[in-house]
Enzyme design. Structure first.
Site, mmCIF file in Angstrom:
data_model
loop_
_atom_site.group_PDB
_atom_site.id
_atom_site.type_symbol
_atom_site.label_atom_id
_atom_site.label_comp_id
_atom_site.label_asym_id
_atom_site.label_seq_id
_atom_site.Cartn_x
_atom_site.Cartn_y
_atom_site.Cartn_z
ATOM 1 N N GLU A 77 -22.324 20.560 26.754
ATOM 2 C CA GLU A 77 -21.725 19.375 27.373
ATOM 3 C C GLU A 77 -22.632 18.771 28.447
ATOM 4 O O GLU A 77 -22.736 17.552 28.576
ATOM 5 C CB GLU A 77 -20.355 19.726 27.966
ATOM 6 C CG GLU A 77 -19.345 20.248 26.955
ATOM 7 C CD GLU A 77 -19.153 19.321 25.762
ATOM 8 O OE1 GLU A 77 -19.412 18.108 25.886
ATOM 9 O OE2 GLU A 77 -18.760 19.817 24.689
ATOM 10 N N HIS A 104 -21.017 15.657 13.992
ATOM 11 C CA HIS A 104 -20.984 17.096 14.226
ATOM 12 C C HIS A 104 -21.465 17.890 13.021
ATOM 13 O O HIS A 104 -22.050 18.957 13.168
ATOM 14 C CB HIS A 104 -19.576 17.542 14.624
ATOM 15 C CG HIS A 104 -19.159 17.054 15.970
ATOM 16 N ND1 HIS A 104 -18.494 15.864 16.153
ATOM 17 C CD2 HIS A 104 -19.347 17.571 17.205
ATOM 18 C CE1 HIS A 104 -18.278 15.680 17.440
ATOM 19 N NE2 HIS A 104 -18.790 16.700 18.106
#
Length: 1003
Positions: free
Chosen positions: A370, A460
């Site tokens: 992140e 993803h």
């Protein structure tokens, strides 16, 4: 990072642009190839580069524009400047000199006018990277960027990026910025199923957009759009980049940039449902404090520190922004939406901070993942969409694993060291060493490569290609016929960081990653122990993962006309090139019809020309009110008995749909065998490229529940219908659109309708010779980035409402433009010819090579408080024909008081803003011709901003001739409006939010 468990909650569907493709581009290639040598722009320049570098130069081409996208060479064989530079020249000067010589290869015409510097950054071995943004008449091009790498001697080592070569003639919006903002807010509220009041937006800005630069589906044309960012008032996981067509008002593209930030601040929401971030004060733990009693707080704190340390030690980077920014995290977050899971089973970067659901801080690779989204946000700003989004996601996985494998924490045994999230309670979610373990592709031609619309185009899943390459580069191995010797994390991190921070543009894709990883390694030889042999291993890894190839699985199939060895025998054919033929008529069953033939007959300020042959086509606008309307044939076609006839047509469409593909609006094909007395749906007769799905039954669409063409096509496609069951009958067809109460979209474009049988012949499909209107961009092939019928994610249930308020009607109410005309008098016109003479007739003298004329414009009043200038142009008339170039310089002041002209400094004595434009050459400097300046709107807006909202002022604009002799310069003629100097200003309403454009926030 979206987990597969949380995928249904956080999936974001792409509502893609229906844009216009160009001439050609009608037959889909299975795999795009570089353009043939004859099609490549200026082969002589490429040959010149080969000679200059001793054959070491590497050149890649864009599959759709045909232009160069990458030029690279070795550090010891750089590309020398064609013109010697001054000793004090900057890297920008060197980059621009190179692009002046070779920019046409990328599609540039005038680099000085078309490129704006975004950043200039120094790198190892006295190199510099200069990043440019493409602009056209002052308007930036989405994804149009170039990066030039310059060595210590100001020679060029590489140049990469994409330029949009063909741009529209007009960049004047018909839709106001405020109307676009309201449309974007309403559309995103609908798509995210929340109240409009829960959303806010940045100020709309005019951009140019063509999907060929981002690699997404849509029709291949360039559109003027309002670009803005829509986000939650409370920092929800919504950060949509939205493009609204500035001519028609439809949302052409949107995608969410939220992924599903050493001073550390950790907040704890304790699983209390609330969207507000970061959380209750005081923070649960801040820098220097001891451990908390909450495991999630301590994990977020510790692993953020590990990530900070890795970036600092390996790349001398101080925090996410490189400048010591605070690392803010929120743990145990739960969204306020009661339908969402709590505890929240995901983590994301929202552009400001990291947010974690309970237990998601247990993975050190997750925390680093992140934080790296934040680094990407501040550096390359990769769009979180299609291939650029897959690379964006892979960068976070890669640094997540680099930190995971070097911080001495967690489980790093051989069996799990390349798994993402192995320490989470839900277990690993991806494998970098073997992506297919989780259904992800490990190379571009893998059958696992995702070609659907969901997850912003599979960001993803398709990250697996880059992940596999990084694994091979670090640990080595044999894969796909290639053997790679591992380089270790330190070297590989240096190479990838060089690409991430200095070489990627916002729209970079896997072809760019293929070229730039190799170029980055070459540029780093001699640092961190990197050798030429290491660079060969990098090449082996990117070759093994096929990064320079396009996924064949995504190619959209074209409907055949006839089988091999057969040729069509037409029973009916219409290419729509004769609108007066009377073959087609429109009508409505509910509401009014917005079918148009010819397409140019529409009442909107929108050019709906999108023809696969000739210049005419049918266009059905997807209106925003409940309607049911059609375009039908006026005559019948006799189908011979016992025959096997077909219907074949070309079409493209963009109908309103939500983020997970629910179709609100759509179009159907129907036929009649009784002269139009009744109609039957032809859906069951399609053999190729039939309906996409069913129109939602939850709203008031007249065809709700019926199968139809919906969502977005991949540019122009073709469909075929088997009419054998109708042989022996007379048949006619109609194209029918049905819409609910809600929002508009581009609608349906149709061309080249054919009814025929197949007979013996040499060719299966006749060659089409498409001709296009001059406004459209020519495209030789379409990049196969999509399958026609992608796998859909589960539809999110919406709560039906009786009606949805439409956002607008087609009628436009623009702010009237202002025209200010100079009257030749002592207050308005100046001539600096050694003395400040007052001009009362012709402005100009002879014999001066640096002559300047000045025009003072007064009484410039905003038509609406805080209105902004969309475009502004000075028009003047030349008095003679031998000048070669002019400079424009503007001086502005707040008040309407008189201006004293300073002959010595060539400036008005009272001013608040000074801005210069670079020299440019008029197309043909001829006596008594009228010329238009470049767009001076940015300068006027700066003056307006400095003056405040109640501005009623004046400014002086100077026109200076910089070449030629014996010429008279720009003039005004008293009482002669045709030759007077004029300032034409077009205004737009002010945006509601008085805040600046926010940079792209990536996950």
């Amino acid at each position: 990072m979206v987990t597969k468990r949380g995928f249904a909650l956080l999936v974001w569907m792409i509502a893609l642009a229906l844009l216009l493709m160009g001439q050609g581009g009608l037959l889909m290639a299975q795999e795009p190839q570089p353009p043939a040598a004859a099609e490549r722009a200026e082969p002589a320049l490429v040959a010149e580069l080969q000679e200059a570098t001793g054959g070491t130069v590497r050149v890649s081409y864009h599959a759709q524009t045909g232009k160069v996208r990458f030029i690279g060479t070795d550090l010891d064989r750089p590309i020398a400047q064609k013109v010697a530079l001054a000793a004090e020249s900057t890297p920008e000067d060197a980059a621009r000199a190179f692009l002046s010589a070779y920019g046409s290869l990328f599609g540039l015409r005038d680099q000085a006018a078309e490129l704006r510097v975004m950043r200039n950054r120094a790198a190892e071995q006295d190199r510099s990277f200069v990043r440019f943004q493409q602009v056209y008449q002052g308007i930036p091009v989405l994804g149009g960027e170039l990066i030039v790498q310059v060595d210590r001697d100001k020679n060029v080592v590489s140049a990469s990026g994409e330029i949009l070569p063909d741009l529209p003639a007009s960049v004047v919006p018909a839709v106001s910025a405020e109307a676009a903002r309201q449309k974007a807010l309403a559309a995103m509220a609908k798509h995210h199923e929340i109240a409009v009041e829960a959303l806010t937006s940045s100020e709309p800005e005019l951009w140019l957009y063509n999907p060929i630069l981002l690699g997404g589906p849509g029709l291949r044309t360039t559109s003027l759009v309002w670009r803005l960012e829509v986000q939650g008032v409370e920092l929800l996981p919504i950060r949509e980049l939205v493009l609204v067509d500035a001519r028609l008002g439809a949302v052409t593209l949107h995608f969410n940039q939220i992924d599903t930030a050493r001073f550390r601040k950790i907040y704890d929401k304790n699983n209390v449902r609330s969207d507000s971030l970061p959380g209750p004060e005081p923070p649960a733990r801040v820098e220097g404090q001891g451990p908390s009693g909450i495991a999630d707080v301590n994990n977020a704190y510790d692993f953020a520190g590990d990530t900070y340390t890795f970036y600092l030690n390996n790349h001398a980077r101080d925090s996410i922004n490189g400048s010591g920014g605070i690392l803010t995290s929120t743990v145990r977050f739960c969204p306020s939406n009661p339908a969402a899971a709590c505890p929240y089973d995901n983590a994301f970067w929202n552009g400001v901070q990291m947010v974690y659901g309970q237990g998601f801080t247990t993975g050190d690779d997750v925390v680093s993942h992140e934080m790296t989204h934040g680094v990407t946000d501040y550096e390359s700003r990769l769009f979180y969409y299609m291939q650029s989004g897959a690379i964006n996601e892979a960068l976070s996985d890669i640094w997540g694993e680099f930190v995971d494998q070097t911080n001495g924490k967690g489980n790093d045994t051989a069996g799990v060291k390349w798994l993402m999230g192995e320490d989470l309670s839900i277990g690993a979610i991806r494998s970098m060493s073997n992506p297919p373990t989780f259904g992800d592709p490990d190379r571009m031609l893998s059958s696992n490569y995702y070609c659907g619309y969901a997850d912003n185009g599979g960001v993803h899943s398709n990250s697996g290609v880059a992940n596999k390459a990084a694994y091979l580069m670090v640990d080595g191995g044999s894969f796909n016929g290639k053997t790679v010797t591992g380089l270790g994390i330190t070297k590989v991190a240096k190479i990838w960081y060089q690409v991430q921070t200095n070489m990627f543009t916002s729209a970079s894709d896997y072809q760019d990653l293929y070229d730039n990883l190799q170029q980055a390694c070459t540029g780093l030889i001699g640092t961190a122990g990197i050798t030429a042999g290491d660079c060969q291993q990098v090449k082996n890894a990117v070759d093994a993962t096929q990064m320079n190839q396009q996924p064949a699985a995504c190619a959209a199939t074209e409907a055949p006309v006839c089988a091999a060895g057969q040729t069509p025998v037409n029973l009916y054919f219409d290419n729509f090139e004769n609108p007066a033929s009377g073959k087609w008529t429109s009508g409505a069953l509910i509401g009014g019809s917005t079918w148009y033939y010819p397409q140019t007959s529409n009442p909107f300020d929108f050019d709906a020309t999108y023809a696969t042959s000739g210049q005419y086509n049918l266009w059905g606008y997807n209106q925003s009110t409940r309607s049911d309307f059609f375009m039908q044939m006026t005559g019948n076609v006799a189908l011979p008995g016992g025959s096997s006839p077909y219907l074949h047509f070309e079409h493209a469409y963009s109908f309103e749909a939500n983020l997970v593909g629910t179709m609100y609006d759509g179009g159907v094909l129907e036929y009649s065998t009784n002269g139009g007395a009744s109609w039957t749906d032809a859906g069951s007769l399609f053999t190729h490229n039939g309906y996409d799905g069913a129109i939602s039954s939850a709203f008031d669409n007249p065809l709700k529940g019926r199968s139809a063409f919906g969502r977005k096509s991949d540019g122009y496609i073709s469909s075929r219908v088997n009419l054998s069951s109708l042989a022996g009958q007379n048949v006619r067809f109609r194209f029918r659109i049905a819409t609910d109460t809600g929002y508009d979209d581009y609608g349906w474009f149709i061309d080249d309708v054919r009814v025929y049988t197949c007979g013996a012949g040499a060719t299966a499909t006749p060659t089409r010779t498409p001709t296009r209107t001059p406004t459209r961009t020519a495209t030789v092939t379409r990049t196969p980035t999509r399958t026609r019928t992608p796998t859909r994610t589960p539809t999110v249930t919406r709560t039906p409402t009786a009606t949805r308020t439409p956002t607008r009607t087609p009628t436009r109410t623009p702010i009237p433009q202002q025209t200010h005309t100079i009257a030749a008098n002592s207050d308005d016109a100046y001539d600096r010819s050694g003395a400040c003479s007052v001009i009362t007739a012709t402005l100009g003298t002879t014999g001066s090579d640096a002559h300047t004329a000045g025009f003072r414009f007064t009484g410039l009043t905003r038509p609406v408080d805080s209105a902004v200038v969309v475009s502004a142009t000075l028009r003047w008339t030349a008095a003679a024909s031998s000048s070669t170039a002019v400079n424009l310089r503007i001086y502005g002041q707040k008040t309407a008081t008189s201006v004293t002209f300073d002959c010595t400094s060539n400036k008005p004595s009272q001013r608040t803003k000074t801005t210069a434009f670079t020299a440019y050459t008029p197309p043909a400097w001829t006596a008594n011709n009228t010329y238009n300046s470049p767009d001076i709107a940015p300068v006027l807006n700066e003056i307006l901003a400095a003056a405040g909202t109640s501005w009623d002022g004046s400014f002086v604009l100077l026109v200076t001739r910089t070449g030629g002799s014996g010429a008279r310069d720009p003039k005004v003629r008293e009482n002669d409006p045709a030759n007077a100097a004029k300032l034409v200003i077009k205004w737009a309403p002010p945006p509601i939010l008085p805040r600046k454009w926010l940079p792209l926030v990536l996950k």
